[in-house]
Design an enzyme around this catalytic site. Structure first.
Site, PDB file in Angstrom:
ATOM      1  N   PHE A 119       0.837  -1.196   0.000  1.00 20.90           N
ATOM      2  CA  PHE A 119       0.000   0.000   0.000  1.00 20.90           C
ATOM      3  C   PHE A 119       0.875   1.251   0.000  1.00 20.90           C
ATOM      4  O   PHE A 119       1.899   1.306   0.658  1.00 20.90           O
ATOM      5  CB  PHE A 119      -0.895   0.010   1.238  1.00 20.90           C
ATOM      6  CG  PHE A 119      -1.865  -1.138   1.278  1.00 20.90           C
ATOM      7  CD1 PHE A 119      -2.982  -1.157   0.458  1.00 20.90           C
ATOM      8  CD2 PHE A 119      -1.659  -2.217   2.132  1.00 20.90           C
ATOM      9  CE1 PHE A 119      -3.885  -2.223   0.487  1.00 20.90           C
ATOM     10  CE2 PHE A 119      -2.551  -3.284   2.170  1.00 20.90           C
ATOM     11  CZ  PHE A 119      -3.659  -3.282   1.348  1.00 20.90           C
ATOM     12  N   ASP A 120       0.425   2.243  -0.757  1.00 23.49           N
ATOM     13  CA  ASP A 120       1.096   3.539  -0.770  1.00 23.49           C
ATOM     14  C   ASP A 120       0.006   4.570  -1.027  1.00 23.49           C
ATOM     15  O   ASP A 120      -0.398   4.779  -2.166  1.00 23.49           O
ATOM     16  CB  ASP A 120       2.157   3.548  -1.884  1.00 23.49           C
ATOM     17  CG  ASP A 120       2.888   4.885  -1.942  1.00 23.49           C
ATOM     18  OD1 ASP A 120       2.689   5.717  -1.029  1.00 23.49           O
ATOM     19  OD2 ASP A 120       3.645   5.103  -2.910  1.00 23.49           O
ATOM     20  N   GLY A 121      -0.511   5.175   0.024  1.00 23.65           N
ATOM     21  CA  GLY A 121      -1.698   6.010  -0.121  1.00 23.65           C
ATOM     22  C   GLY A 121      -2.843   5.146  -0.609  1.00 23.65           C
ATOM     23  O   GLY A 121      -3.075   4.066  -0.066  1.00 23.65           O
ATOM     24  N   ASP A 122      -3.540   5.596  -1.668  1.00 24.70           N
ATOM     25  CA  ASP A 122      -4.616   4.779  -2.223  1.00 24.70           C
ATOM     26  C   ASP A 122      -4.088   3.647  -3.107  1.00 24.70           C
ATOM     27  O   ASP A 122      -4.815   2.714  -3.432  1.00 24.70           O
ATOM     28  CB  ASP A 122      -5.578   5.649  -3.041  1.00 24.70           C
ATOM     29  CG  ASP A 122      -6.635   6.300  -2.155  1.00 24.70           C
ATOM     30  OD1 ASP A 122      -6.983   5.715  -1.112  1.00 24.70           O
ATOM     31  OD2 ASP A 122      -7.093   7.396  -2.512  1.00 24.70           O
ATOM     32  N   ASP A 123      -2.837   3.767  -3.527  1.00 21.93           N
ATOM     33  CA  ASP A 123      -2.267   2.724  -4.389  1.00 21.93           C
ATOM     34  C   ASP A 123      -2.177   1.402  -3.653  1.00 21.93           C
ATOM     35  O   ASP A 123      -1.765   1.362  -2.493  1.00 21.93           O
ATOM     36  CB  ASP A 123      -0.835   3.109  -4.798  1.00 21.93           C
ATOM     37  CG  ASP A 123      -0.818   3.738  -6.160  1.00 21.93           C
ATOM     38  OD1 ASP A 123      -1.588   3.290  -7.027  1.00 21.93           O
ATOM     39  OD2 ASP A 123      -0.036   4.697  -6.345  1.00 21.93           O
TER      40      ASP A 123
END
Ligand SMILES: *[C@@H]1O[C@H](CO)[C@@H](O)[C@H](O)[C@H]1NC(C)=O
Length: 652
Positions: free
Chosen positions: A477-481
């Site tokens: 996960f990376d923010g919404d990614d």
């Protein structure tokens, strides 16, 4: 689980359960049902995808599958839970029954079926070039032990099961509409169709699509029959193939409808549909048997492995298919039935097995059905344990018929069998390997997690604990990614199986080869984690589910649904050769010729009229691989169902 009771108390039977995630369900549901978005045919049949140029298991987006119908039923069940209106659930079942379960006219000669001799053996071959495969009546086959009880229970010899594939817009032109045999291109209504018939290497790119009712009007002298089976003469005939995971999913949807409708005090509104779901489950037992009803276990030679009697031909797993067929001539009738000796873990559905054995409103009428589904539940749970890698992911499945012809398997597989069946890391098909796609993990564990949620079975929990522990560190996960596994590779073999639902497989391993943001697989994964978290209270799993659901929702909205673009490098296979024996010639209803030397696109010239064809053509001519943003019915439904399930489970 959010209680529906207050709605009834307030006298508000059509009230809406409000919440962020249940609202998202409704938004996605509206998109799917907005007629401008093109998900359904004029008859109300869900297409495989909105987009027509699409090739994966179906070779055209406006074909449909029993899979799509099963998601439709489940989608409408949840719509009932959230809005209090269960009529659309009944309607979805009726549409499925009307168009995807063959009518009596479509399977007219079952009364000639002889359960002591279900079918004549033909070996599966390694490559399409090895076909037609000669039928061989010297190989013993077993007896069909459920035909009589089904006939007694339902007063008919006909099968109540979905065929798996349908040409909704009749683009091939066979015109196998309900009640019609090869009516041709002008025939209104959807047309049954079939593809795969030629072994594990026959990917969609190498198939020869064929009608389900073959009256020799199209194809060659013997229709399409002698492309697949070698015989001395050929009779006009009908035949259907069932995809057991789809029928099981339709029943799973019906199970949830039974619970949600009961909570809303509306059980009586859907009781007739539930009876039909139970009936579908009764016939789904054909999937629990070996292909030729041979003995299950140590079946390592076609001639010496005996035909089974009673239930000793049952492996009790949801195999890849069951199939049935017969002559079209109602006065010179014969009919056949087969099960399948290969089972993939990804097709298993312990919730459905449990529901058919335990939910009173879904009790099948067949005399031994409850007993069989009770046994199947146990066997399915054991299979998960048998193929669970040291890391936690599930590897492949098992087969009772090595190479599809009861061959002797290699010794590394016969020393560690599962009820006498051998491990297969790629059951049924090899192009691509059937367990490479990560999506099978999320699909199957979702059902396992729902079973666990409903029953609290600690054996299922142990298996899930291990799977979740593998998955969570591999979600990025990376923010919404978000990224989740896309494809998997397998090494090693299971350890010797000593029975039960626990097994340490020190020599069976998984490797993740690449990652994806695919919304369909993310939805199935999120739902697994949500049901698991709702029962265990595991907050890490709950958070991961929420991040997947929020990520796909925030990043991948389209005007038609929720979808991310995909690059289709495999579309250079539009020009792949399709094997046809030399000297064999035939035609499709539109005039396309079938003969040695043809390619995939040669026998699907209608695809050249597709608005997206130029993108594929440019790629074939040396350009870059085309990108598509597909709206598959199953994936779009899965997005809605995952958001809705999270909302119902956590009241958010
Ligand atoms: C089993 O042994 C054969 C060689 O006999 C090998 O090709 C195969 O990869 C082995 N199977 C597994 C799953 O390791």
């Amino acid at each position: 689980m959010k209680l529906l009771l207050p709605l009834v108390v307030l006298g508000c039977a059509t009230g809406i359960l409000a919440g962020v995630y249940t609202d998202r369900f409704l938004q996605q549901y509206e998109k799917i049902h907005n007629s401008a978005n093109g998900y359904f045919s004029q008859d109300g049949i869900p297409y495989h995808s909105v987009e027509t140029l699409m090739c994966e298991a179906p070779d055209h987006g406006h074909e449909t599958t029993s899979e799509a119908y099963s998601y439709f039923i489940w989608l409408e069940a949840m719509h009932g839970a959230i809005t209090g209106d269960f009529q659309t659930f009944n309607d979805a079942w009726d549409i499925m029954e009307k168009y995807m379960i063959p009518t009596h006219a479509d399977q007219p000669t079952n009364s000639f079926y002889n359960p002591s001799s279900p079918a004549t053996y033909a070996a599966e071959m390694d490559t399409p070039n090895d076909y037609p495969s000669p039928i061989d009546s010297s190989v013993p086959v077993g007896q069909d032990p459920i035909f009589q009880e089904l006939t007694t229970a339902y007063g008919t010899e006909d099968i109540y099961g979905m065929h798996w594939l349908q040409d909704v817009d009749n683009v091939y032109g066979f015109g196998d509409a309900p009640g019609v045999c090869e009516g041709g291109p002008g025939t209104p209504g959807p047309s049954y169709i079939n593809t795969f018939q030629r072994g594990p290497e026959e990917s969609v790119w190498r198939t020869i699509p064929q009608p389900t009712c073959d009256s020799f009007k199209y194809g060659g002298t013997n229709g399409f029959l002698d492309l697949f089976t070698g015989d001395s003469n050929y009779a006009k005939q009908w035949k259907y193939t069932n995809a057991p995971d789809a029928d099981a999913r339709a029943i799973q949807g019906a199970y949830w409808a039974s619970q949600w409708a009961a909570a809303a005090g509306q059980s009586s509104q859907i009781s007739a549909t539930l009876e039909k779901a139970a009936k579908l489950g009764d016939y789904l037992r054909y999937a629990l048997f070996d292909k030729y009803f041979k003995q299950v276990g140590e079946c390592f030679d076609p001639h010496s492995c005996p035909g089974g009697s009673g239930k000793n031909s049952a492996h009790y797993l949801l195999s890849w298919y069951y199939a049935w067929g017969g002559a079209t001539d109602t006065s010179a009738g014969w009919a056949w039935r087969i099960g399948d000796g290969s089972a993939h873990f990804g097709y298993q559905n312990p919730l459905t097995a449990w529901a058919l054995a335990n939910e009173p409103s879904l009790k099948p009428k067949g005399a031994t059905a409850v007993q069989d589904w009770t046994q199947s539940l146990e066997r399915q749970l054991e299979l998960y344990a048998y193929v669970q890698t040291a890391e936690g992911a599930f590897a492949g499945g098992v087969t009772n018929t090595w190479k599809g012809r009861y061959d002797q398997p290699p010794s590394n597989l016969t020393s560690n069998t599962f009820y006498g069946m051998v491990y297969d890391w790629e059951p049924v098909y090899h192009d691509p390997p059937s367990n490479r796609w990560y999506g099978m993990q999320g699909w199957s564990t979702d059902r396992l997690a729902q079973y666990y949620y409903v029953t609290g079975d600690v054996k299922a929990q142990a298996t899930l604990d291990k799977w979740v522990a593998w998955l969570l560190p591999n979600l990025k996960f990376d923010g919404d990614d978000y990224q989740l596994p896309a494809n998997l590779e397998w090494q090693g073999v299971p350890n010797a199986y000593s029975g039960g639902e626990a097994q340490e497989n020190s020599n069976l391993h998984v490797t993740i080869t690449d990652f994806t943001n695919d919304v369909g697989t993310a939805a199935g994964t999120a739902r697994t984690l949500a049901y698991y978290a709702a029962k265990t209270g595991n907050t890490e799993a709950k958070d991961a589910a929420k991040k997947l659901l929020d990520g796909m929702w925030n990043l991948y909205q389209t005007d038609k649904g929720v979808s991310s673009p995909e690059v289709r490098e495999d579309y250079n296979r539009f020009t792949e050769p399709v094997y046809v024996p030399s000297g064999w010639t035939g035609t499709y209803p539109n005039g396309d010729t079938i003969q040695s030397g043809i390619t995939f696109i040669d026998i699907r010239s209608f695809l050249k009229e597709d608005p997206d064809w130029p993108k594929v053509e440019a790629y074939i001519n040396g350009g870059s691989a085309p990108e598509f943003t597909y709206h598959r019915f199953w994936a779009q439904s899965d997005v809605a169902l995952a958001q809705g399930a999270y909302g119902l489970l956590f009241d958010e």
